[in-house]
Design a protein around this motif. Structure first.
Motif, PDB file in Angstrom:
ATOM      1  N   GLN A 164      30.793  64.472  38.158  1.00 12.39           N
ATOM      2  CA  GLN A 164      29.758  63.687  37.467  1.00 12.39           C
ATOM      3  C   GLN A 164      30.261  63.302  36.063  1.00 12.39           C
ATOM      4  OE1 GLN A 164      26.657  61.775  37.829  1.00 12.39           O
ATOM      5  NE2 GLN A 164      26.014  63.597  38.942  1.00 12.39           N
TER       6      GLN A 164
ATOM      7  N   ARG B 289      30.864  59.532  34.784  1.00 14.07           N
ATOM      8  CA  ARG B 289      30.038  59.016  33.696  1.00 14.07           C
ATOM      9  C   ARG B 289      30.909  58.461  32.561  1.00 14.07           C
ATOM     10  NH1 ARG B 289      24.888  62.119  30.986  1.00 14.07           N
ATOM     11  NH2 ARG B 289      24.294  60.410  29.655  1.00 14.07           N
TER      12      ARG B 289
ATOM     13  N   LYS C 128      32.541  55.252  33.608  1.00  9.48           N
ATOM     14  CA  LYS C 128      31.602  54.116  33.513  1.00  9.48           C
ATOM     15  C   LYS C 128      31.428  53.672  32.064  1.00  9.48           C
ATOM     16  CE  LYS C 128      29.060  55.135  37.713  1.00  9.48           C
ATOM     17  NZ  LYS C 128      27.975  55.903  38.314  1.00  9.48           N
ATOM     18  N   ASP C 129      31.300  54.662  31.175  1.00 12.25           N
ATOM     19  CA  ASP C 129      31.116  54.345  29.745  1.00 12.25           C
ATOM     20  C   ASP C 129      32.296  53.559  29.185  1.00 12.25           C
ATOM     21  OD1 ASP C 129      28.675  55.487  29.478  1.00 12.25           O
ATOM     22  OD2 ASP C 129      29.373  57.355  28.578  1.00 12.25           O
ATOM     23  N   GLN C 130      33.484  53.874  29.671  1.00  8.62           N
ATOM     24  CA  GLN C 130      34.701  53.267  29.100  1.00  8.62           C
ATOM     25  C   GLN C 130      35.223  52.116  29.960  1.00  8.62           C
ATOM     26  OE1 GLN C 130      35.544  54.198  26.112  1.00  8.62           O
ATOM     27  NE2 GLN C 130      33.963  55.769  26.144  1.00  8.62           N
ATOM     28  N   TYR C 131      34.385  51.620  30.844  1.00 13.26           N
ATOM     29  CA  TYR C 131      34.813  50.612  31.821  1.00 13.26           C
ATOM     30  C   TYR C 131      35.422  49.374  31.149  1.00 13.26           C
ATOM     31  CZ  TYR C 131      34.427  47.346  35.748  1.00 13.26           C
ATOM     32  OH  TYR C 131      34.692  46.421  36.728  1.00 13.26           O
ATOM     33  N   GLU C 132      34.780  48.900  30.109  1.00 13.84           N
ATOM     34  CA  GLU C 132      35.228  47.665  29.456  1.00 13.84           C
ATOM     35  C   GLU C 132      36.660  47.810  28.937  1.00 13.84           C
ATOM     36  OE1 GLU C 132      32.599  46.231  26.453  1.00 13.84           O
ATOM     37  OE2 GLU C 132      33.748  44.392  26.140  1.00 13.84           O
TER      38      GLU C 132
ATOM     39  N   LEU D  33      39.116  48.124  31.858  1.00 16.93           N
ATOM     40  CA  LEU D  33      39.263  46.815  32.515  1.00 16.93           C
ATOM     41  C   LEU D  33      40.124  45.881  31.662  1.00 16.93           C
ATOM     42  CD1 LEU D  33      38.013  45.492  35.082  1.00 16.93           C
ATOM     43  CD2 LEU D  33      36.278  44.511  33.595  1.00 16.93           C
TER      44      LEU D  33
ATOM     45  N   PHE E  48      36.399  49.179  40.089  1.00 14.58           N
ATOM     46  CA  PHE E  48      35.109  49.672  39.600  1.00 14.58           C
ATOM     47  C   PHE E  48      35.226  51.149  39.204  1.00 14.58           C
ATOM     48  CE2 PHE E  48      34.021  46.190  42.471  1.00 14.58           C
ATOM     49  CZ  PHE E  48      33.332  45.389  41.575  1.00 14.58           C
ATOM     50  N   PRO E  49      34.311  51.610  38.369  1.00 10.67           N
ATOM     51  CA  PRO E  49      34.372  53.026  37.992  1.00 10.67           C
ATOM     52  C   PRO E  49      34.197  53.950  39.200  1.00 10.67           C
ATOM     53  CG  PRO E  49      32.906  51.828  36.537  1.00 10.67           C
ATOM     54  CD  PRO E  49      33.226  50.908  37.679  1.00 10.67           C
TER      55      PRO E  49
END
Lengths: 187, 575
Positions: free
Chosen positions: B184, B188, B191-195, B198, B212-213
């Motif tokens: 988890q 998480r 996802k937070d650091q996706y930008e 990417l 994708f995350p």
């Protein structure tokens, strides 16, 4: 005879309800037109995932983290990615009040222009909580359709709102699985 | 007949000796410990138990890798390096060979404590200004400092370890190749650091799952990291600092707008020096000196707090939090006025950690209200300041100890991955001040100020507590709270680690709000508000406050307890 006809009718209705309930909600016919504007309610990181999905679906899209009514020129659909990120809000210099105000203005303008709203919730369970739920409650009711990652709807919170407001709802396992329903939703 | 009898006797004696030889070593070993399973609620305090040795780290695979090294006969330093490599594979977003750090080592046979400083340095061609008006470094390549973790780990391995580079990389290679289920926490943060990922690593990176995350339960594999580690194991660390990997690092950094040279990497050397020493009540604390502020300020805080009846006030009580927060506001002013890289500036360390100076601060703090003005310091939290970094604690059967804190700074660092290498590059340059007049101003070859504070605490000349934490500028505040929880509030190790935390600071002479985990009693929060503090409530177990790992040595019970923070995925492996 009347009784038999009535019983047959009721049976038929029940049969239709049993067989086709998902189809009624998860309409496979396109509901939205391009180009689309992607923005978030809550400055979450998932807005970028929506943009990647739109690109992969071959959709004509524009991304704006802080979209305003001015951004609606020539736009035929708004894709609103739901979920609050304290980090995202901080980075954008916004708080919840300002963010809600921004999205409200956008939706008001969209309604005037009859631009429909497609809501996405891609953050799963981690993108739930008091702030996210506040935004979901405020904006999901305006949607024509919602595509959500299942783990974010374990408690039925999103499906409850969709049911109440007769919003077509598609649940998917993972973010990548959003691609097909997203593609299908557009003309 | 006589021959048969003789043969029978010979066989019987042989069997007896063999049986004794088989049984004897086991009978000499300490009794195996029955360890209860960790509770299903990960936040419920739980102490891992060992008798001979223990490794505590931020991922179970890394802790187990370190334990296996101990069981194979490796010492604490071998196990620490094994764990550090394994963390690069299992918790790649917080530390790794693209970063740097500090470690403090206790050598039992010499009864000596030493510090290995392998903090990253700014590249030689760093521009005068790298921060924009929003406090961000753009382009991202400028945020990368010279990676130094590998140099630090291998320095300590060669000097104090017993195993080869091949030995200590095996488990990390296996983890990177086989992969593991994403937690988890991983998901998480991903996802937070996706930008960032990417933008700088691209859709095809292993740090994203097909663009994708990762979701919890997804399999994360990193075959490119495995190949990189194999290359380093076979060719040595020159491959990283002078060879093909060095070229890839420089290329990746400069393609993203950075200014790193091959020379910057080739010149990097870790340094070893004596520890910083502090005394708190009956305990002696050894920690790291600048360029980390963590050690200095932890001792400073303990010196100040020693003057107050904290035990009487009680844990989670408003007087305790109020006084601690006021102390933090003085400490942060000192941090920004005096601390930086000691190779370039003079730091009054002895004065700062003196009991006399602590008393001066104590005399200024009011019992029930805030000050109108605090000493002036320019420190302020940046918008993108977050929990990050990773900590490892190790003790071996001979009593050797390592407390290691290392980092790539923000989670996923810059998000830049040198071509086909599988490791992330740091963004440690964010630790410099954007104020050119600051003692922590950036400059060529300078080490940015850190907040790390790996420590070893002694009780009556015997190691008692090994501790450290990630958590950015919250590190020394969190560590001090854990120490007080144990010593003054008599908490068990993990209870002390899991207990709710708070943090504050001052900026430009003014008090900033207190960040509190939501588990503090409402009454305490109200009282603090009435005193004049503004309050910011955070998550119940917020990784903003770090993810501490600790080991407590109970000499009298011949027990080693491990505490691993549930704010992240901490785990202890003992035997």
């Amino acid at each position: 005879m009347k009784k038999i006809t009535l019983a047959a009718l009721i049976l038929l209705v029940l049969l239709i309800l049993v067989i086709f309930p998902q189809e009624r909600k998860e309409s496979s016919s396109p509901l939205f037109e391009q180009p689309l504007l992607i923005t978030s309610a809550g400055q979450n990181a998932e807005i970028l995932m929506a943009s990647v999905l739109a690109k992969r679906a071959g959709l004509d899209s524009k991304l704006s983290k802080i979209a305003t009514p001015k951004d609606l020129v020539n736009i035929k659909t708004i894709v609103l990615v739901l979920g609050a990120s304290s980090k995202g809000l901080g980075a954008a210099g916004l708080d919840m009040t300002k963010e809600k105000e921004r999205v409200n203005l956008l939706i008001e303008e969209a309604q005037k222009k009859t631009v429909p709203l497609l809501c996405l919730h891609l953050g799963g369970e981690a993108r739930r909580g008091p702030l996210s739920d506040e935004l979901i409650s405020a904006f999901l009711p305006f949607a024509k359709m919602a595509i959500v990652v299942k783990s974010g709807n374990k408690d039925g919170f999103l499906s409850g709102i969709c049911e109440k407001h007769d919003i077509a709802l598609v649940e998917v396992e993972k973010t990548a699985d959003v691609l097909t329903p997203l593609k299908d939703a557009f003309k | 007949m006589r021959k048969k009898k003789a043969l029978f006797i010979k066989n019987a004696i042989f069997s007896l000796i063999t049986s004794l030889l088989l049984v004897f070593p086991f009978s000499c070993r300490p009794r195996e410990i029955e360890i209860p399973e960790p509770p299903s609620d990960r936040h419920q305090p739980y102490n891992f138990v060992g008798r001979r040795g223990m490794v505590v780290a931020a991922h179970h695979l890394a802790a187990k890798a370190g334990l296996e090294m101990l069981k194979k006969g490796g010492n604490a330093i071998d196990a620490m390096v094994t764990t550090a490599f394994a963390l690069n594979a299992s918790e790649p977003f917080a530390s790794g060979i693209g970063g740097g750090g500090f470690m403090i080592i206790y050598l039992a046979s010499e009864n000596r404590v030493t510090v290995v400083d392998f903090r990253e340095k700014a590249p030689s061609r760093v521009p005068r200004e790298i921060f924009n008006d929003e406090g961000r470094i753009k382009p991202d390549g400028l945020a990368v400092a010279v990676p130094s973790a590998l140099a630090g780990w291998v320095y300590s391995l060669k000097k104090y370890g017993t195993k080869s580079l091949t030995d200590v990389t095996q488990e990390a290679i296996r983890i990177a190749e086989n992969g593991f289920e994403v937690s988890q926490t991983f998901s998480r943060i991903n996802k937070d650091q996706y930008e960032k990922i990417l933008t700088n690593a691209g859709e095809g990176t292993c740090y994203l799952n097909k663009g994708f995350p990762y979701e919890p339960g997804d399999l994360f594999r990193n075959p490119e990291l495995a190949s990189t580690l194999k290359l380093i194991a076979s060719k040595g660390i020159d491959e990283f600092y002078k060879g093909e990997i060095a070229q890839k690092v420089v290329k990746a950094v400069n393609e993203k707008g950075g200014v790193m040279d091959l020379k910057d990497l080739a010149l990097y050397k870790p340094v070893e020096h004596p520890p910083l020493k502090g005394i708190y009540k009956d305990y002696t604390l050894f920690t790291i000196p600048p360029p980390s502020s963590g050690g200095v300020h932890m001792i400073q805080l303990l010196n100040i707090i020693e003057n107050w009846p904290v035990r009487k006030w009680g844990r989670n009580s408003s007087p305790y939090i109020h006084h601690f927060c006021e102390a933090l506001r003085f400490v942060f002013a000192d941090r920004s006025r005096y601390l930086g890289d000691p190779d370039f500036i003079k730091i009054p360390v002895e004065e700062l950690i003196s009991k006399k100076y602590a008393k001066q601060i104590v005399s200024q703090i009011k019992p029930n209200s805030l000050l109108d003005v605090y000493p002036f310091g320019r420190f302020d939290e940046r918008k993108n300041d977050q929990g990050n970094t990773s900590h490892v604690c190790v003790i071996d059967k001979k009593g050797n100890i390592v407390s290691l804190t290392h980092s790539i700074n923000h989670f996923f660092g810059t998000g830049i991955v040198p071509e086909n290498t599988g490791f992330l590059l740091n963004n440690i340059m964010y630790d410099f001040s954007d104020d050119p007049s600051s003692p922590n101003a950036l400059g060529p070859y300078r080490r940015p100020l850190s907040s790390m504070g790996p420590l070893i605490m002694f009780k009556k000349d015997k190691p008692f507590l090994i501790l450290g934490s990630p958590g950015g500028t919250r590190i020394f505040s969190s560590l001090t709270q854990i120490i007080i929880n144990i010593i003054d509030f008599n908490m068990s190790l993990d209870e002390a680690i899991e207990a709710p935390r708070f943090f504050t600071y001052s900026s430009e002479g003014k008090a900033r709000s207190i960040s509190l985990e939501s588990r503090f009693p409402e009454k305490t929060i109200e009282t603090l508000k009435n005193m004049g503090h503004s309050i910011r409530i955070r998550e119940a177990f917020d990784k903003y406050f770090g993810g501490s790992q600790g080991i407590l040595i109970l000499e009298d019970k011949k027990l080693i307890l491990g505490g691993a923070d549930s704010r992240r995925d901490g785990y202890g492996a003992g035997y």
